[in-house]
Design a protein around this motif. Structure first.
Motif, PDB file in Angstrom:
ATOM      1  N   HIS A  42       8.387   5.282   0.577  1.00 50.04           N
ATOM      2  CA  HIS A  42       7.042   4.716   0.427  1.00 50.04           C
ATOM      3  C   HIS A  42       5.974   5.809   0.451  1.00 50.04           C
ATOM      4  O   HIS A  42       4.931   5.677  -0.189  1.00 50.04           O
ATOM      5  CB  HIS A  42       6.772   3.695   1.529  1.00 50.04           C
ATOM      6  CG  HIS A  42       7.393   2.361   1.255  1.00 50.04           C
ATOM      7  ND1 HIS A  42       8.294   2.149   0.240  1.00 50.04           N
ATOM      8  CD2 HIS A  42       7.215   1.135   1.866  1.00 50.04           C
ATOM      9  CE1 HIS A  42       8.663   0.883   0.226  1.00 50.04           C
ATOM     10  NE2 HIS A  42       8.029   0.243   1.211  1.00 50.04           N
ATOM     11  N   THR A  43       6.208   6.884   1.198  1.00 49.49           N
ATOM     12  CA  THR A  43       5.255   7.994   1.242  1.00 49.49           C
ATOM     13  C   THR A  43       5.121   8.627  -0.137  1.00 49.49           C
ATOM     14  O   THR A  43       4.002   8.867  -0.622  1.00 49.49           O
ATOM     15  CB  THR A  43       5.711   9.053   2.261  1.00 49.49           C
ATOM     16  OG1 THR A  43       5.755   8.470   3.558  1.00 49.49           O
ATOM     17  CG2 THR A  43       4.766  10.248   2.268  1.00 49.49           C
ATOM     18  N   LYS A  55       0.599  -3.230  -0.538  1.00 50.95           N
ATOM     19  CA  LYS A  55       1.882  -3.820  -0.155  1.00 50.95           C
ATOM     20  C   LYS A  55       2.782  -2.772   0.497  1.00 50.95           C
ATOM     21  O   LYS A  55       3.448  -3.042   1.508  1.00 50.95           O
ATOM     22  CB  LYS A  55       2.561  -4.412  -1.384  1.00 50.95           C
ATOM     23  CG  LYS A  55       3.885  -5.092  -1.083  1.00 50.95           C
ATOM     24  CD  LYS A  55       4.508  -5.673  -2.347  1.00 50.95           C
ATOM     25  CE  LYS A  55       5.851  -6.336  -2.034  1.00 50.95           C
ATOM     26  NZ  LYS A  55       6.487  -6.891  -3.262  1.00 50.95           N
ATOM     27  N   LEU A  56       2.785  -1.552  -0.063  1.00 53.35           N
ATOM     28  CA  LEU A  56       3.579  -0.475   0.523  1.00 53.35           C
ATOM     29  C   LEU A  56       3.073  -0.134   1.926  1.00 53.35           C
ATOM     30  O   LEU A  56       3.863   0.089   2.858  1.00 53.35           O
ATOM     31  CB  LEU A  56       3.521   0.766  -0.369  1.00 53.35           C
ATOM     32  CG  LEU A  56       4.151   0.653  -1.759  1.00 53.35           C
ATOM     33  CD1 LEU A  56       3.873   1.907  -2.576  1.00 53.35           C
ATOM     34  CD2 LEU A  56       5.655   0.420  -1.663  1.00 53.35           C
ATOM     35  N   THR A  58      13.169   4.219   3.958  1.00 55.40           N
ATOM     36  CA  THR A  58      11.997   3.469   3.487  1.00 55.40           C
ATOM     37  C   THR A  58      10.697   4.230   3.729  1.00 55.40           C
ATOM     38  O   THR A  58       9.834   4.300   2.842  1.00 55.40           O
ATOM     39  CB  THR A  58      11.922   2.097   4.187  1.00 55.40           C
ATOM     40  OG1 THR A  58      13.122   1.379   3.929  1.00 55.40           O
ATOM     41  CG2 THR A  58      10.730   1.297   3.683  1.00 55.40           C
ATOM     42  N   GLU A  59      10.525   4.792   4.928  1.00 56.57           N
ATOM     43  CA  GLU A  59       9.277   5.486   5.240  1.00 56.57           C
ATOM     44  C   GLU A  59       9.033   6.656   4.290  1.00 56.57           C
ATOM     45  O   GLU A  59       7.906   6.884   3.830  1.00 56.57           O
ATOM     46  CB  GLU A  59       9.285   5.996   6.685  1.00 56.57           C
ATOM     47  CG  GLU A  59       9.373   4.900   7.734  1.00 56.57           C
ATOM     48  CD  GLU A  59      10.805   4.670   8.179  1.00 56.57           C
ATOM     49  OE1 GLU A  59      11.699   4.589   7.307  1.00 56.57           O
ATOM     50  OE2 GLU A  59      11.049   4.575   9.400  1.00 56.57           O
ATOM     51  N   ARG A  85       5.988   7.236  -3.005  1.00 54.20           N
ATOM     52  CA  ARG A  85       5.452   6.235  -3.927  1.00 54.20           C
ATOM     53  C   ARG A  85       3.925   6.165  -3.818  1.00 54.20           C
ATOM     54  O   ARG A  85       3.218   6.136  -4.833  1.00 54.20           O
ATOM     55  CB  ARG A  85       6.073   4.865  -3.620  1.00 54.20           C
ATOM     56  CG  ARG A  85       7.547   4.741  -3.985  1.00 54.20           C
ATOM     57  CD  ARG A  85       8.037   3.308  -3.781  1.00 54.20           C
ATOM     58  NE  ARG A  85       9.467   3.176  -4.084  1.00 54.20           N
ATOM     59  CZ  ARG A  85      10.407   2.954  -3.167  1.00 54.20           C
ATOM     60  NH1 ARG A  85      10.063   2.832  -1.880  1.00 54.20           N
ATOM     61  NH2 ARG A  85      11.672   2.846  -3.524  1.00 54.20           N
ATOM     62  N   CYS A  86       3.421   6.119  -2.587  1.00 55.76           N
ATOM     63  CA  CYS A  86       1.969   6.077  -2.387  1.00 55.76           C
ATOM     64  C   CYS A  86       1.307   7.322  -2.955  1.00 55.76           C
ATOM     65  O   CYS A  86       0.235   7.248  -3.567  1.00 55.76           O
ATOM     66  CB  CYS A  86       1.645   5.943  -0.899  1.00 55.76           C
ATOM     67  SG  CYS A  86       1.985   4.307  -0.207  1.00 55.76           S
ATOM     68  N   GLU A 108       4.156  -2.710   4.495  1.00 56.75           N
ATOM     69  CA  GLU A 108       5.553  -2.522   4.883  1.00 56.75           C
ATOM     70  C   GLU A 108       5.679  -1.345   5.858  1.00 56.75           C
ATOM     71  O   GLU A 108       6.491  -1.381   6.791  1.00 56.75           O
ATOM     72  CB  GLU A 108       6.404  -2.291   3.638  1.00 56.75           C
ATOM     73  CG  GLU A 108       6.539  -3.536   2.754  1.00 56.75           C
ATOM     74  CD  GLU A 108       7.396  -3.283   1.526  1.00 56.75           C
ATOM     75  OE1 GLU A 108       8.077  -2.243   1.495  1.00 56.75           O
ATOM     76  OE2 GLU A 108       7.379  -4.106   0.594  1.00 56.75           O
ATOM     77  N   LEU A 109       4.873  -0.311   5.642  1.00 52.86           N
ATOM     78  CA  LEU A 109       4.889   0.816   6.576  1.00 52.86           C
ATOM     79  C   LEU A 109       4.306   0.420   7.927  1.00 52.86           C
ATOM     80  O   LEU A 109       4.729   0.935   8.966  1.00 52.86           O
ATOM     81  CB  LEU A 109       4.090   1.995   5.985  1.00 52.86           C
ATOM     82  CG  LEU A 109       4.767   2.764   4.850  1.00 52.86           C
ATOM     83  CD1 LEU A 109       3.826   3.801   4.248  1.00 52.86           C
ATOM     84  CD2 LEU A 109       6.039   3.464   5.348  1.00 52.86           C
ATOM     85  N   GLN A 137      -0.552  -2.953  -5.148  1.00 53.21           N
ATOM     86  CA  GLN A 137       0.797  -2.401  -4.981  1.00 53.21           C
ATOM     87  C   GLN A 137       0.845  -1.407  -3.825  1.00 53.21           C
ATOM     88  O   GLN A 137       1.774  -1.423  -3.016  1.00 53.21           O
ATOM     89  CB  GLN A 137       1.257  -1.719  -6.279  1.00 53.21           C
ATOM     90  CG  GLN A 137       2.712  -1.261  -6.232  1.00 53.21           C
ATOM     91  CD  GLN A 137       3.210  -0.739  -7.566  1.00 53.21           C
ATOM     92  OE1 GLN A 137       2.476  -0.793  -8.565  1.00 53.21           O
ATOM     93  NE2 GLN A 137       4.417  -0.237  -7.598  1.00 53.21           N
ATOM     94  N   VAL A 138      -0.169  -0.548  -3.745  1.00 55.06           N
ATOM     95  CA  VAL A 138      -0.211   0.413  -2.637  1.00 55.06           C
ATOM     96  C   VAL A 138      -0.428  -0.321  -1.316  1.00 55.06           C
ATOM     97  O   VAL A 138       0.168   0.024  -0.291  1.00 55.06           O
ATOM     98  CB  VAL A 138      -1.318   1.467  -2.869  1.00 55.06           C
ATOM     99  CG1 VAL A 138      -1.452   2.382  -1.660  1.00 55.06           C
ATOM    100  CG2 VAL A 138      -1.021   2.283  -4.119  1.00 55.06           C
TER     101      VAL A 138
END
Length: 453
Positions: free
Chosen positions: A251-252, A307-308, A247-248, A254-255, A311-312, A304-305
């Motif tokens: 998400h990195t 939200k990411l 996940t980490e 994705r961001c 989660e992080l 959206q960012v």
């Protein structure tokens, strides 16, 4: 005199070697018995005018008969020139001590590299630790004797050999990176020698008269500029493949994409204090180039960012760094992401059946800016969004203080909507074209299309 005669000497006995020319000096060996052990010692006795005396040459058998004769001939030549061997030997010893003293005072090649890394640390450059690791991996560890030499004795040939060893190992682009860091290290060493603050102190200097790296050319084939841009199918596959990653890490990446393709190295340095949840702004630091102080680089964060990032926070909130796999204790290292993207790209090349070479992690940034360009985002806004040379001129450096947050927000909103459309679209499927209908030569009517098998 023979070796046997020397070995047969008894305590208190002395023998003269007859191999030297007669006159001015002679080689003798004496046998003594200190502490009950026989000891045979070479000495050279000389006499010419006012010069006379005896000087020890060495002990037998550590110094053989032949080597003792060679030493005696050299001393005899000094006597013939009117030079006292004792004075000549003392002067030689002092000269050697002076050379050794200067070698200690002069900064070594290792000290030069360490000084450059310390300089980067003082400037707060995040690259300092990477530079230190590169020097250790490619310079000081494989070349320990070279690292001990005074820096001013490093020649262009030494730099060439360091880089050539990397090339033989199949190391490409990093060879030129090491060359650049070495050149910068020697430049810093030369400047520090001329620094009045150092001249006023007693610290060691490097006394560099030239930069040995300047004469070593860059390897041009390692400098090829990439122009690879990801297609819609590749972007879809990349985004979908992120679901299978930790996940980490997912998400990195994705961001990074949703923020316009920021430099991974700068994004990964972000800490939780850099993220303002009230204003929805992420603050990065851009130390790229010769800047002494990193330039703030502000990025608006979409829902959206955000939200990411939340989660992080659940995963890394106990630590300092946002993008981390160690609970925020340390950031993800930028070198760990390219292999991950490369693996996804290899699979993407097979699924999308693209003729182009598999994309790389650094192609993401180019792809995002290309799509921003296609969305009619101006070059000025793109430069501000992606931090391209924002302080190159006097006007930009000292007077322009607009943060471009509104323009960046608009640009990122357009990009996010565009990417959402790309990710939700169906992938293109290559189909075998159906054969065109044929007309009958007799009637001119269209014949039936043959069935596909």
């Amino acid at each position: 005199m023979t070796e046997i005669a020397i070995k047969n000497l008894k305590a208190g006995e002395t023998r003269t070697d007859g191999a030297l020319p007669i006159g001015n000096g002679r080689l003798v060996v004496s046998c003594t018995k200190p502490r009950g052990l026989l000891r045979r010692t070479w000495s050279f006795r000389y006499r010419k005018a006012d010069l006379h005396g005896e000087i020890k040459v060495g002990d037998y058998p550590a110094l053989s008969l032949e080597h003792a004769r060679q030493e005696a001939r050299q001393l005899l030549e000094l006597v013939r020139q009117g030079i006292d061997p004792k004075v000549a030997r003392a002067e030689s010893r002092l000269a050697n001590l002076e050379v050794a003293r200067q070698a200690v005072e002069l900064g070594s090649f290792q000290a030069l590299l360490d000084a450059y890394v310390a300089y980067l640390l003082r400037l707060g450059k995040e690259s300092a630790r990477d530079v230190a690791a590169i020097f250790k991996r490619h310079v000081t560890t494989p070349w320990p004797d070279l690292a001990k030499l005074p820096a001013n004795r490093i020649a262009p040939e030494n730099i060439r050999d360091i880089l050539a060893k990397m090339v033989r190992k199949g190391i490409g682009r990093q060879t030129n990176i090491v060359r650049s860091y070495l050149q910068a290290a020697f430049t810093h060493g030369a400047h520090s020698d001329l620094d009045p603050r150092r001249a006023a102190s007693d610290t060691a200097v490097f006394k560099l008269s030239s930069n040995p790296v300047a004469l070593v050319p860059r390897v041009q084939e390692f400098e090829s500029t990439r122009d690879r841009v990801l297609s819609d199918d590749e972007l879809r596959h990349l985004w979908k493949a992120l679901a299978g990653l930790r996940t980490e890490v997912a998400h990195t990446i994705r961001c990074n994409m949703l923020l316009g393709g920021q430099r991974f190295l700068q994004l990964l340095r972000a800490t939780w204090p850099d993220y303002n949840t009230k204003t929805q702004v992420l603050r990065l630091a851009d130390p790229k180039g010769k800047r002494r102080v990193a330039v703030p680089h502000l990025l608006p964060v979409s829902k959206q960012v955000a939200k990411l990032l939340e989660e992080l926070r659940k995963l890394n909130g106990a630590g300092t760094y946002i993008f981390s796999t160690t609970g925020g204790e340390r950031p993800i290292h930028h070198t760990s992401l390219p292999p991950i993207v490369r693996a996804i790209a290899q699979a993407s090349a097979e699924l999308t059946q693209t003729a182009a070479a598999p994309f790389q992690g650094r192609d993401i940034r180019r792809s995002m800016e290309t799509r921003l360009q296609a969305l009619n985002v101006s070059r000025e806004v793109r430069a501000q969004l992606l931090s391209h040379g924002r302080t190159s001129g006097v006007q930009q450096k000292h007077y322009e203080r607009h943060d471009y947050l509104a323009e960046k927000t608009s640009a990122l909103r357009q990009l996010e909507m565009h990417l959402a459309a790309v990710f939700s679209a169906r992938p293109k499927v290559s189909r075998v074209p159906r054969p065109a209908p044929q007309r009958s030569a007799d009637t001119g009517l269209i014949d039936a299309v043959p069935q596909q098998t």
